[in-house]
Design a protein around this motif. Structure first.
Motif, short mmCIF file in Angstrom:
data_model
loop_
_atom_site.label_atom_id
_atom_site.label_comp_id
_atom_site.label_asym_id
_atom_site.label_seq_id
_atom_site.Cartn_x
_atom_site.Cartn_y
_atom_site.Cartn_z
N GLY A 1 0.80 -1.22 0.00
CA GLY A 1 0.00 0.00 0.00
C GLY A 1 0.83 1.27 0.00
N HIS B 1 1.72 -7.08 -5.30
CA HIS B 1 0.86 -6.14 -4.58
C HIS B 1 0.00 -6.90 -3.58
CE1 HIS B 1 1.81 -2.53 -6.92
NE2 HIS B 1 1.84 -3.32 -7.99
N ALA C 1 -2.94 -5.97 -0.91
CA ALA C 1 -3.82 -4.91 -0.45
C ALA C 1 -4.06 -4.97 1.06
CB ALA C 1 -5.15 -4.97 -1.19
#
Length: 241
Positions: free
Chosen positions: A51, A69, A71
């Protein structure tokens, strides 16, 4: 109690291939070039962006890293996302705040490959003022003492620099997604009968501010997360012992 080897890291031999280095990342743009520049040749850096808003992911790619990535916020969430994305036989973990040199993982990996250990940890030795704040060190000391009572492992640190085989790590079924992840890895490894060793590594002042143990509040939260892990009951053996 089971013995745990403690020694200073030797001079680095040539690196070995088939290694992924998981680097959990939250706003580490300033430190990433230094860290990624020290990944041993032939290894893959997996930067897990948790993030970031400072362009960390773009900087990581520009320096040759693969970016994952995640989240869901949390140190454990980032670490486990990296482990899940890894494909190499050996997986290492390292903070990407420039407090630890990933090049020091080379002898860790060799120890695993040679069959002398299943999990190798770095015992941090602070270098310079501010490298390891007193409250963070006190929290670490309390946890290692509790770990010793829980598992019998005579460890001195629960530092983030570590190496193990990927399939074995996945087999531990780690499910903590907060600050308890590193401790849960050690506890479940001990319960599974793994050989765990630790080696001294220099620990430098980080670049930027800490997201976990930079304050008393952050340290307390981390200790609380890890204390919950220590209350997990050991697995019941098939023979009922």
């Amino acid at each position: 109690m089971r013995a745990v080897t403690t020694s200073s890291s030797p001079s680095l031999p040539p690196p070995v291939a088939d290694v992924d280095v998981v680097l959990p990342c939250l706003d580490e743009a300033a430190a990433l070039p230094w860290v990624l520049g020290r990944i041993p040749a032939g290894w893959r850096a997996l930067v897990v962006d948790n993030g970031s808003t400072d362009g960390s992911a773009d900087i990581a790619r520009a320096h040759g890293a693969s970016v994952v990535h995640e989240a869901r916020r949390g140190f454990g969430a980032a670490c486990h996302a990296g482990l899940a994305a890894a494909t190499a036989g050996i997986v290492c973990f390292c903070d990407c705040d420039a407090s630890l040199d990933p090049g020091l993982l080379v002898p860790f990996v060799r120890e695993v490959l040679d069959g002398d250990a299943d999990l190798v940890l770095g015992r941090r030795r602070p270098q310079g003022r501010g490298a390891w704040p007193a409250h963070a060190r006190a929290g670490n000391l309390a946890l290692t003492r509790m770990l010793r009572r829980r598992t019998g492992l005579r460890l001195h640190d629960l530092g983030p620099l570590r190496a193990a085989r990927r399939e074995a790590l996945l087999g531990l079924s780690l499910d903590d997604r907060r600050s308890g992840y590193p401790l849960q890895m050690v506890v479940r490894a001990a319960d599974a009968g793994w050989r765990v060793t630790e080696h001294e590594v220099p620990y430098r002042p980080r670049v930027g501010s800490s997201k976990v143990t930079g304050t008393w509040r952050g340290t307390w939260q981390a200790v609380r997360d890890m204390s919950r892990v220590l209350h997990e009951p050991p697995p019941v053996r098939a023979d009922g012992a």
